[in-house]
Design an enzyme around this catalytic site. Structure first.
Site, short mmCIF file in Angstrom:
data_model
loop_
_atom_site.label_atom_id
_atom_site.label_comp_id
_atom_site.label_asym_id
_atom_site.label_seq_id
_atom_site.Cartn_x
_atom_site.Cartn_y
_atom_site.Cartn_z
N ARG A 1 79.02 7.16 74.39
CA ARG A 1 80.31 6.67 74.88
C ARG A 1 80.09 5.89 76.16
O ARG A 1 79.48 6.40 77.10
CB ARG A 1 81.23 7.88 75.14
CG ARG A 1 82.64 7.51 75.40
CD ARG A 1 83.51 8.74 75.48
NE ARG A 1 83.43 9.37 76.79
CZ ARG A 1 84.31 10.26 77.24
NH1 ARG A 1 85.33 10.62 76.47
NH2 ARG A 1 84.20 10.79 78.43
N THR B 1 84.58 1.98 79.41
CA THR B 1 85.58 1.56 78.39
C THR B 1 85.96 2.72 77.46
O THR B 1 86.94 2.63 76.73
CB THR B 1 85.01 0.42 77.52
OG1 THR B 1 83.87 0.94 76.81
CG2 THR B 1 84.61 -0.78 78.36
N ASP C 1 79.84 17.80 80.56
CA ASP C 1 79.10 16.88 79.67
C ASP C 1 78.12 17.68 78.83
O ASP C 1 77.13 18.20 79.34
CB ASP C 1 78.37 15.82 80.51
CG ASP C 1 77.75 14.75 79.62
OD1 ASP C 1 76.96 15.10 78.71
OD2 ASP C 1 78.05 13.56 79.82
N ASP D 1 74.41 16.55 78.84
CA ASP D 1 73.72 16.86 80.09
C ASP D 1 73.44 18.35 80.21
O ASP D 1 72.38 18.76 80.69
CB ASP D 1 74.56 16.41 81.29
CG ASP D 1 74.62 14.89 81.42
OD1 ASP D 1 73.93 14.19 80.65
OD2 ASP D 1 75.35 14.40 82.30
O1 LIG Z 1 85.43 11.59 71.64
P1 LIG Z 1 84.74 10.66 72.56
O2 LIG Z 1 85.64 10.20 73.69
O3 LIG Z 1 84.10 9.50 71.86
O4 LIG Z 1 83.60 11.46 73.33
C1 LIG Z 1 82.81 12.42 72.74
C2 LIG Z 1 81.37 12.02 72.76
O5 LIG Z 1 80.88 12.02 74.10
C3 LIG Z 1 79.71 12.84 74.17
O6 LIG Z 1 78.56 12.12 73.95
P2 LIG Z 1 77.93 11.14 75.05
O7 LIG Z 1 78.47 9.76 74.89
O8 LIG Z 1 78.08 11.75 76.41
O9 LIG Z 1 76.42 11.08 74.62
P3 LIG Z 1 75.29 12.23 74.77
O10 LIG Z 1 75.52 13.16 73.60
O11 LIG Z 1 74.04 11.46 74.66
O12 LIG Z 1 75.47 12.91 76.08
C4 LIG Z 1 79.92 13.85 73.09
O13 LIG Z 1 78.74 14.50 72.69
C5 LIG Z 1 80.54 13.04 72.00
O14 LIG Z 1 79.57 12.39 71.19
O1 LIG Z 2 84.50 16.53 78.01
C1 LIG Z 2 83.67 15.76 77.50
C2 LIG Z 2 84.02 14.49 77.00
C3 LIG Z 2 83.07 13.71 76.45
N1 LIG Z 2 81.79 14.14 76.39
C4 LIG Z 2 81.42 15.36 76.88
O2 LIG Z 2 80.25 15.72 76.82
N2 LIG Z 2 82.37 16.12 77.43
MG LIG Z 3 76.93 13.02 77.31
#
Ligand SMILES: O=P(O)(O)OC[C@H]1O[C@H](OP(=O)(O)OP(=O)(O)O)[C@H](O)[C@@H]1O
Ligand SMILES: O=c1cc[nH]c(=O)[nH]1
Ligand SMILES: [Mg+2]
Length: 211
Positions: free
Chosen positions: A103, A107, A202, A205
């Site tokens: 994400r 944006t 997150d 993370d």
């Molecule tokens: O519903 P949304 O608003 O699209 O957000 C959710 C997404 O955000 C996080 O991933 P992230 O982009 O942080 O990637 P990561 O798993 O590499 O941390 C989470 O694991 C989802 O994939």
């Molecule tokens: O709360 C949230 C939203 C998006 N992605 C995450 O990991 N946590």
């Molecule tokens: Mg993430």
């Protein structure tokens, strides 16, 4: 879209520890794995089987075996990777595809950086894994990849969902397919950074560290 919210004291307990900011990464990973195993029971309720004749030490009888083609499990990288072992432990004959979606934190759009899926998912039962369903953009993109390849039976397994994101997913799917979303809990809302509240922060993370 059908929504199933796990209603179980063990799920609630493990989720509470997961939410706690003082829970360290190794325990967080363990709890994600355990929670997926509990959610998998519901998520796989409609997994396809076919009759199979078996011989017990006493007699012959009709049991079941997993149907072909086998289901495909797709973790959404990065955070979804923490859920993979928990599901494949219960579905050992499933194939595994990979989607890398991140994400954009300004944006809030999901950007695809990896896609390793079979071209044809016709008649395949698809299990998408992602702990967080926030705005819903990531899950909608992943569902679209599955539907474009012919899948019509898709189950998303998430730990937490925001009501706003569930509505986005519901509207995006419409009547196109039978999509089931299995979650441990639906939280209150999204904050101004589109993070789930109260949430767990997150997920990527907390599983793997800040990159
Ligand atoms: O519903 P949304 O608003 O699209 O957000 C959710 C997404 O955000 C996080 O991933 P992230 O982009 O942080 O990637 P990561 O798993 O590499 O941390 C989470 O694991 C989802 O994939
Ligand atoms: O709360 C949230 C939203 C998006 N992605 C995450 O990991 N946590
Ligand atoms: Mg993430």
């Amino acid at each position: 879209m059908r929504l199933h919210i796990a209603d179980h004291p063990l799920v609630a307990h493990k989720l509470s520890v997961l939410r706690d900011e003082s829970t360290p990464s190794p325990i967080f990973r363990l709890l994600v794995d355990e929670l997926v195993t509990l959610l998998a029971y519901e998520a796989t309720r409609h997994v396809r089987t076919e009759p199979k004749e078996i011989t017990t030490p006493v007699t012959t009888t009709t049991g079941v075996r997993m149907s072909h083609p086998s289901p495909i499990v797709i973790p959404i990288l990065r955070a979804g990777l923490g859920m993979l072992d928990g599901l494949t432990r219960l579905l050992p004959t499933a194939e595994v595809g990979f989607l890398g979606l991140q994400r954009d934190e300004s944006t809030f759009e999901a950007v695809t950086y990896a896609n390793r899926l079979p071209d044809d998912l016709t008649d395949r039962q698809v299990f998408l894994l992602d702990p967080m369903l926030a705005t819903g953009g990531t899950l909608v993109a992943a569902i679209d990849y599955a539907l474009e390849r012919g899948a019509r039976d898709v189950t998303a397994v998430c730990l937490l969902a925001a009501p706003e994101g569930l509505q986005v997913v519901r509207e995006a799917i419409g009547e196109r397919a039978d999509v089931q979303v299995v979650v441990a809990a639906v939280d209150e809302r999204l904050n101004e950074h589109k993070f789930i509240v109260p949430g767990l922060g997150d997920a990527g993370d907390r599983l793997y560290g800040v990159v």
